[in-house]
Design an enzyme around this catalytic site. Structure first.
Site, short mmCIF file in Angstrom:
data_model
loop_
_atom_site.label_atom_id
_atom_site.label_comp_id
_atom_site.label_asym_id
_atom_site.label_seq_id
_atom_site.Cartn_x
_atom_site.Cartn_y
_atom_site.Cartn_z
N GLU A 215 0.84 -1.19 0.00
CA GLU A 215 0.00 0.00 0.00
C GLU A 215 0.88 1.25 0.00
O GLU A 215 1.96 1.25 0.58
CB GLU A 215 -0.85 -0.06 1.27
CG GLU A 215 -1.75 1.11 1.54
CD GLU A 215 -2.50 0.93 2.86
OE1 GLU A 215 -3.43 1.70 3.09
OE2 GLU A 215 -2.14 0.02 3.63
N CYS B 249 0.92 5.35 1.00
CA CYS B 249 0.22 6.41 1.72
C CYS B 249 0.47 7.73 1.00
O CYS B 249 1.61 8.05 0.66
CB CYS B 249 0.69 6.47 3.18
SG CYS B 249 0.10 5.07 4.16
N ASP C 56 7.60 -0.36 7.21
CA ASP C 56 9.01 -0.73 7.35
C ASP C 56 9.25 -1.73 8.47
O ASP C 56 9.89 -1.42 9.48
CB ASP C 56 9.88 0.51 7.53
CG ASP C 56 10.18 1.21 6.21
OD1 ASP C 56 9.71 0.71 5.18
OD2 ASP C 56 10.87 2.23 6.22
#
Length: 297
Positions: free
Chosen positions: A112, A114, A178
């Protein structure tokens, strides 16, 4: 673990009259642009497009040749992929697909994206932010940590900082990303490796005997950075100086810039001794968050 190995001729997929992709995944679904969203010592993250869903995504690319002689790091990379695939939470970056490219010797995975980048960059861009907004961001980070820490097995992030938390600025949604240094631990919740970003590492991390409470410490420093727009321990110009202050229990000088007593007290709870630190679940129940609506992020 079975690796998916593909060798693809880009000319078989890329249509010069179509999207200006510089690379396409083996299925033809994801196309990578040349726009770099971020980079680290071993990984680059590019803007990409999911042609099936019609959404932008992040194309994470790791050069495996960097780890040709380091089996430990290779194992860690593929462990991150396996870990990401198993996580489903609104405050954790979603994972979509992965593969290795034998020709270019890369590990690639789609996640995904952001819209507003890291929380660190977002906060620098928007200097006038209310304490209420920062409480909303903090609560979402804690919800992500609660999910990781109550996962079976427990997951310790180990590298939580504002550069590894990401923002959708149009909705105020915050997501932890991360997870490359994350560790899964057994029933005793104890891990032993020294890893992380020095400014955000809890003192017990250096003792190589710690639990998920190291993430609570790091979260406290994330909140400190949100409030002051200053990376903790900026007064130290070397890692050994940071280490010396942290293990001596010396707080960052940035704490002196926190004027709100409730905010300062909440940060101090997170920076306490490991056994005194509240869990993510306990912090979510803290009066600090009183006044936020249940439908707030």
């Amino acid at each position: 673990m079975v690796m998916m190995i593909y060798t693809v001729n880009p000319d078989d997929i890329l249509d010069k009259d179509a999207e200006p992709f510089v690379e396409v995944d083996p299925t033809g679904r994801y196309g990578r642009y040349d726009d770099l969203l971020g980079s680290g010592a071993t990984k680059k993250v590019y803007r990409a497009f999911d042609q099936e869903e019609g959404i932008e995504v992040a194309w994470n690319q790791v050069k495996l040749r960097c780890f040709a002689d380091n089996e430990v790091m290779l194992d860690r990379l593929f462990a991150e992929v396996r870990l990401l695939r198993s996580l489903k939470n609104d405050n954790i970056i979603s994972f979509y697909n992965w593969w290795t490219d034998e020709k270019d010797n890369t590990l690639n995975f789609i996640t995904e994206v952001c819209t507003s980048g890291s929380l660190r960059d977002y906060r620098k861009k928007h200097r006038h932010v209310s304490i209420k907004a920062m409480k909303k961001w903090s609560r979402q980070i804690l919800r992500g940590l609660e999910y990781l820490h109550t996962h079976e097995p427990c997951i310790i992030h180990r590298d939580l900082n504002c550069a590894n938390v990401f923002m959708n600025g149009n909705s105020g949604q915050v997501k932890i990303g991360d997870l490359g240094l994350a560790a899964t631990v057994g029933e005793n919740h104890v891990a032993h490796s020294i890893l992380g970003t020095p400014e955000f590492m809890a003192p017990e991390l250096y003792d190589e005997d710690y639990t998920e409470m190291v993430d609570i410490y790091s979260f406290g420093l994330c909140l400190l950075e949100m409030v002051t727009m200053e990376i903790p321990y900026m007064e130290c110009n070397t890692v050994p100086k940071i280490y010396k202050r942290v293990i001596s229990g010396v707080k960052p000088l940035a704490m002196e810039k926190v004027k709100d007593p409730d905010v300062k007290a909440f940060i101090n709870k997170c920076l306490g001794k490991p056994r005194a630190r509240p869990s993510a679940t306990e912090l979510l129940q803290d009066p600090f968050f009183n006044g936020l609506d249940d439908d707030d992020q």
